[in-house]
Design a protein around this motif. Structure first.
Motif, PDB file in Angstrom:
ATOM      1  N   SER A 170      11.152  13.102  46.999  1.00 49.29           N
ATOM      2  CA  SER A 170      10.103  14.017  47.118  1.00 49.29           C
ATOM      3  C   SER A 170      10.160  14.713  48.339  1.00 49.29           C
ATOM      4  O   SER A 170       9.997  16.079  48.222  1.00 49.29           O
ATOM      5  CB  SER A 170       8.828  13.272  47.281  1.00 49.29           C
ATOM      6  OG  SER A 170       8.672  12.504  45.868  1.00 49.29           O
ATOM      7  N   HIS A 230      18.258  18.100  38.306  1.00 45.13           N
ATOM      8  CA  HIS A 230      17.368  19.045  38.066  1.00 45.13           C
ATOM      9  C   HIS A 230      17.039  19.812  39.293  1.00 45.13           C
ATOM     10  O   HIS A 230      17.767  19.705  40.352  1.00 45.13           O
ATOM     11  CB  HIS A 230      15.946  18.524  37.463  1.00 45.13           C
ATOM     12  CG  HIS A 230      15.333  17.422  38.251  1.00 45.13           C
ATOM     13  ND1 HIS A 230      15.944  16.459  38.993  1.00 45.13           N
ATOM     14  CD2 HIS A 230      13.992  17.370  38.788  1.00 45.13           C
ATOM     15  CE1 HIS A 230      14.997  15.693  39.737  1.00 45.13           C
ATOM     16  NE2 HIS A 230      13.897  16.249  39.710  1.00 45.13           N
ATOM     17  N   ASP A 243      13.409  18.544  46.089  1.00 48.15           N
ATOM     18  CA  ASP A 243      14.107  17.346  46.760  1.00 48.15           C
ATOM     19  C   ASP A 243      15.554  17.281  46.284  1.00 48.15           C
ATOM     20  O   ASP A 243      16.267  16.364  46.717  1.00 48.15           O
ATOM     21  CB  ASP A 243      13.387  15.907  46.854  1.00 48.15           C
ATOM     22  CG  ASP A 243      13.015  15.720  45.386  1.00 48.15           C
ATOM     23  OD1 ASP A 243      12.772  16.594  44.591  1.00 48.15           O
ATOM     24  OD2 ASP A 243      12.865  14.508  44.897  1.00 48.15           O
ATOM     25  N   HIS A 244      15.861  17.943  45.244  1.00 46.62           N
ATOM     26  CA  HIS A 244      17.475  17.871  44.823  1.00 46.62           C
ATOM     27  C   HIS A 244      18.286  19.085  44.965  1.00 46.62           C
ATOM     28  O   HIS A 244      19.342  19.086  44.765  1.00 46.62           O
ATOM     29  CB  HIS A 244      17.385  17.378  43.211  1.00 46.62           C
ATOM     30  CG  HIS A 244      16.788  16.390  43.084  1.00 46.62           C
ATOM     31  ND1 HIS A 244      17.197  15.218  42.690  1.00 46.62           N
ATOM     32  CD2 HIS A 244      15.282  15.827  42.986  1.00 46.62           C
ATOM     33  CE1 HIS A 244      16.459  14.088  42.817  1.00 46.62           C
ATOM     34  NE2 HIS A 244      15.022  14.658  42.816  1.00 46.62           N
ATOM     35  N   ASP A 284      15.525  11.939  38.401  1.00 41.09           N
ATOM     36  CA  ASP A 284      14.393  11.266  38.493  1.00 41.09           C
ATOM     37  C   ASP A 284      14.080  11.087  37.147  1.00 41.09           C
ATOM     38  O   ASP A 284      14.291  11.545  36.260  1.00 41.09           O
ATOM     39  CB  ASP A 284      13.311  12.143  39.005  1.00 41.09           C
ATOM     40  CG  ASP A 284      13.514  12.640  40.647  1.00 41.09           C
ATOM     41  OD1 ASP A 284      14.643  12.326  41.059  1.00 41.09           O
ATOM     42  OD2 ASP A 284      12.738  13.534  41.031  1.00 41.09           O
ATOM     43  N   HIS A 298       8.397   9.206  37.636  1.00 37.21           N
ATOM     44  CA  HIS A 298       9.300   8.260  38.392  1.00 37.21           C
ATOM     45  C   HIS A 298       8.993   6.604  37.999  1.00 37.21           C
ATOM     46  O   HIS A 298       8.150   6.179  37.457  1.00 37.21           O
ATOM     47  CB  HIS A 298       9.008   8.358  40.005  1.00 37.21           C
ATOM     48  CG  HIS A 298       9.126   9.464  40.613  1.00 37.21           C
ATOM     49  ND1 HIS A 298      10.304  10.230  40.757  1.00 37.21           N
ATOM     50  CD2 HIS A 298       8.359  10.470  40.767  1.00 37.21           C
ATOM     51  CE1 HIS A 298      10.476  11.409  41.131  1.00 37.21           C
ATOM     52  NE2 HIS A 298       9.169  11.850  41.170  1.00 37.21           N
ATOM     53  N   HIS A 336      15.817   7.021  45.679  1.00 36.06           N
ATOM     54  CA  HIS A 336      14.634   8.088  45.773  1.00 36.06           C
ATOM     55  C   HIS A 336      13.624   7.309  46.174  1.00 36.06           C
ATOM     56  O   HIS A 336      12.280   7.382  45.595  1.00 36.06           O
ATOM     57  CB  HIS A 336      14.450   8.512  43.841  1.00 36.06           C
ATOM     58  CG  HIS A 336      13.684   9.715  44.127  1.00 36.06           C
ATOM     59  ND1 HIS A 336      12.459  10.098  43.808  1.00 36.06           N
ATOM     60  CD2 HIS A 336      14.222  10.953  43.867  1.00 36.06           C
ATOM     61  CE1 HIS A 336      12.206  11.404  43.862  1.00 36.06           C
ATOM     62  NE2 HIS A 336      13.318  12.033  43.861  1.00 36.06           N
TER      63      HIS A 336
HETATM   64 ZN   LIG Z   1      13.089  13.919  43.069  1.00 38.44          ZN
END
Ligand SMILES: [Zn+2]
Ligand SMILES: [Zn+2]
Length: 288
Positions: free
Chosen positions: A11, A70, A74-75, A173, A224, A246
């Protein structure tokens, strides 16, 4: 094959004294085959540290690959700070699911628009090829990549990488298809079994385990998993090692330790031969 964790947080980055051991940087994993083929899975803020490391070592590839699960922040937030994209001579193939109305490249360029960041994607000086990703299989040199959609709040891909006689599966995720599967010993049902089958026999399963059961109850639909769910997936799939990752941003190192120990106590007897650990930033796993 070698796997290294450069970012294990979910996140949002959470630097500070409470996150020193498991790390504060967001999702980034490097997979390297014995032949040197290098695949980076997800480009959270851990990617910046990987780029700095490559700048100080000779052991870096000139042509490498990026797989994006994705395009949530945060990615992808490490991309504008990844030095090899600003270095002539590098070549990159970047794979990820396209947005609802635009290509992967256009989606990624959004976070580098002038309103958000002073340097646009036009300033990347490496050769970069963007590929919109769908479910299926393909090869990156010697690494076989299988792609399967996960259950998240946007189109998200899980990856199964096979090389050197080893299998690594990355599922972030992801939320259980059936919420009841997030809790205790509730058995997996149809779609969650199919999700587990994607990891069948993996040497390492890297899986979203952001929530405790209590947290999940308040965040159903946020996309999640719980560690309890991941253990059931691992058991069903017969994997050898499970990396919980994660990590929830509000969890300190001590909280992650405590959660991990309770999970190990609860599941180790039911899962003989399966090693469960919480992924740590900087941790490397070598496979023979
Ligand atoms: Zn994430
Ligand atoms: Zn996400």
């Amino acid at each position: 094959m070698q796997v290294k964790f450069w970012g294990t947080r979910g996140s949002i980055p959470v630097p500070g004294e409470g996150t020193v051991r498991y790390g504060g940087n967001t999702s980034c994993v490097e997979v390297r085959s014995a032949a040197g083929t290098t695949v980076i899975i997800d480009c959270g803020t851990g990617l910046r540290v990987l780029g700095q490391h490559w700048a100080s070592t000779e052991a870096k590839p000139i042509h490498a690959y990026i797989l994006l699960s994705h395009t949530h922040w945060d990615h992808i937030q490490g991309l504008p700070f990844f030095l090899p994209l600003f270095t002539p001579g590098y070549e990159w193939d970047v794979y990820g699911p396209k947005g609802l109305s635009c290509s992967l490249k256009d989606t990624l360029s959004g976070q580098m628009q002038y309103s958000y960041f002073p340097v646009g994607m036009g300033h990347f000086t490496a050769a970069i090829h963007y590929h919109d990703l769908l479910e299926g299989e393909f090869y990156l040199k010697d690494i076989k990549v299988s792609v399967r959609y996960l259950h998240h709040t946007t189109l998200t891909c899980g990856f199964r990488l096979e090389v050197d006689g080893c299998v690594v599966v990355y599922s972030c995720d992801h939320e259980p298809y059936v919420a009841a599967a997030a809790y205790g010993d509730t058995p997996l049902t149809e779609q969650d079994k199919k999700h587990a089958e994607f990891a069948q026999g993996a040497d390492l399963l890297i899986h979203d385990a952001q929530y405790s059961e209590e947290e999940y109850a308040k965040k159903i639909g946020w996309g999640h998993s719980t560690a309890e769910y991941v253990c059931k997936v691992a058991q069903y799939a017969g994997v050898k090692k499970v990396a919980l990752t994660h990590h929830e941003p509000t969890q300190s190192d001590e909280a992650i330790d405590a959660h991990l120990h309770s999970i190990q106590d609860r599941f180790s007897k039911k899962m003989p031969g399966i090693e469960i650990f919480a992924a740590m930033e900087g941790q490397t796993i070598l496979f023979p």
